[in-house]
Write a protein that holds these residues in place. Structure first.
Motif, PDB file in Angstrom:
ATOM      1  N   LYS A  76       0.824  -1.209   0.000  1.00  0.00           N
ATOM      2  CA  LYS A  76       0.000   0.000   0.000  1.00  0.00           C
ATOM      3  C   LYS A  76       0.861   1.263   0.000  1.00  0.00           C
ATOM      4  CE  LYS A  76      -4.276  -1.741   2.079  1.00  0.00           C
ATOM      5  NZ  LYS A  76      -5.237  -1.622   3.206  1.00  0.00           N
ATOM      6  N   TYR A  77       1.970   1.200   0.750  1.00  0.00           N
ATOM      7  CA  TYR A  77       2.864   2.369   0.770  1.00  0.00           C
ATOM      8  C   TYR A  77       3.515   2.572  -0.595  1.00  0.00           C
ATOM      9  CZ  TYR A  77       6.791   5.414   1.847  1.00  0.00           C
ATOM     10  OH  TYR A  77       7.701   6.447   1.830  1.00  0.00           O
ATOM     11  N   GLU A  80       0.922   4.072  -2.826  1.00  0.00           N
ATOM     12  CA  GLU A  80       0.646   5.468  -2.492  1.00  0.00           C
ATOM     13  C   GLU A  80       1.778   6.369  -2.972  1.00  0.00           C
ATOM     14  OE1 GLU A  80      -1.644   7.595   1.230  1.00  0.00           O
ATOM     15  OE2 GLU A  80      -0.256   5.941   1.620  1.00  0.00           O
ATOM     16  N   THR A 140       3.648  11.519   2.199  1.00  0.00           N
ATOM     17  CA  THR A 140       3.365  10.207   2.782  1.00  0.00           C
ATOM     18  C   THR A 140       3.812  10.122   4.235  1.00  0.00           C
ATOM     19  OG1 THR A 140       5.480   9.347   1.928  1.00  0.00           O
ATOM     20  CG2 THR A 140       3.509   8.999   0.567  1.00  0.00           C
ATOM     21  N   ASP A 227      -7.789   9.506   3.889  1.00  0.00           N
ATOM     22  CA  ASP A 227      -7.192   8.188   3.649  1.00  0.00           C
ATOM     23  C   ASP A 227      -8.255   7.127   3.388  1.00  0.00           C
ATOM     24  OD1 ASP A 227      -4.611   9.103   3.870  1.00  0.00           O
ATOM     25  OD2 ASP A 227      -4.484   8.739   6.030  1.00  0.00           O
TER      26      ASP A 227
END
Length: 316
Positions: A76-77, A80, A140, A227
């Motif tokens: 997911k990071y 993103e 982030t 988010d």
């Protein structure tokens, strides 16, 4: 209901990323393959298309995977970060296009790319892409998330103010040229101003479409639920701009459409129709081609390979 929503989002993102990948790739190829198309605006559009291609080709498929199944925090990071790089590079490229339109309209008869080529490349590589990578990484982090709504709101307001000023300058230029109707160079100046005003309208439409796609994300950011809403559906709206941007530019720019048709070697009948509808007479086919051997315009303009040496004059 939840499963239906997820499947619809996956299908929609699959369609958007397919369309966006193809159209953005074609825009980049047209600029690279046609020397006549490498003016300042088109180079900035190529930068925009590269950013949008990152979104459509990498970030959006990762988003589809996230929608379809549980993924790790690391995945997911990575998604993103990739999405933020593409989205911010797209936004920064639109900023570059806006600055370019401002500079051209303020100096419509003296501003040329040859004088600013080095500055342009430095701006694209450093100003657009360097800042996009830094911003993506910063946003982030926890500190970055706190200032994100302030930064995005400022950029949103700045775009609105800038284009209000651009169109005010454009109207001022039109009135100034209209007062010079007796001038020998009136027709040339009027055509130049009309072309630049049309390009400004195109960039305004691009920015407006992106702002519409970004607006809900800014609202959710201020509400503190960004988010959750991004992963529920807002990313789909953000990614929509990456598919829409190249379509708007191709539809609005007639010479770009002609270059696209020539580059992809489309069917001759369609290319000839575009030429005639745009009132473009490639290198004086009626006269020049006859003097070289009597070949008619139809014969030369309908070559299957599309290798006519047409002068792709910038027509917006």
């Amino acid at each position: 209901m939840v499963a239906t929503k997820v499947h619809l989002l996956m299908a929609l993102n699959g369609i958007l990323c397919s369309i966006g990948t193809v159209v953005n790739f074609l825009v980049i190829v047209v600029v690279l393959k046609n020397r006549q198309m490498r003016n300042e605006l088109n180079l900035l559009m190529a930068s925009l298309s590269i950013a949008d291609l990152i979104v459509c080709l990498i970030a959006q498929p990762m988003y589809i995977v996230i929608l379809g199944k549980e993924t790790t925090a690391g995945f997911k990071y990575a998604f993103e970060l990739t999405a933020f790089i593409g989205v911010h590079a797209s936004f920064n490229s639109l900023t570059g296009i806006t600055v370019n339109r401002m500079a051209v309209l303020l100096n419509p008869f003296s501003y040329t790319m040859s004088h600013h080529r080095t500055r342009l490349y430095v701006s694209i590589l450093g100003g657009i892409w360097g800042s996009s990578i830094i911003l993506a990484y910063f946003f982030t982090t926890d500190s970055g998330r706190k200032v994100t709504p302030h930064v995005h709101t400022f950029m949103f307001a700045l775009f609105i103010f800038t284009y209000t000023y651009i169109f005010w300058v454009a109207r001022k230029q039109v009135r100034k040229i209209s007062s010079q109707v007796q001038s020998v160079s009136f027709n040339h100046k009027a055509a130049k101003i009309k072309s630049e005003n049309s390009a400004a309208k195109t960039s305004a439409i691009l920015v407006s479409a992106s702002l519409i796609c970004f607006f809900p994300d800014i609202v959710f950011d201020w509400m503190g639920i960004v988010d959750k809403m991004r992963f529920d559906w807002a990313f789909t709206l953000l990614f929509l701009s990456s598919s829409v941007n190249p379509c708007i530019y191709v539809m609005r720019n007639e010479s770009f459409r002609f270059a696209l048709l020539r580059t992809t070697r489309c069917i001759p009948v369609l290319r000839d129709h575009i030429i005639s509808s745009n009132r473009v007479n490639p290198i004086g086919l009626d006269s020049t081609h006859r003097s070289r051997g009597g070949a008619s315009r139809k014969e030369k303009g309908s070559t299957v390979k599309g290798q006519t040496d047409c002068d792709l004059e910038e027509i917006d």
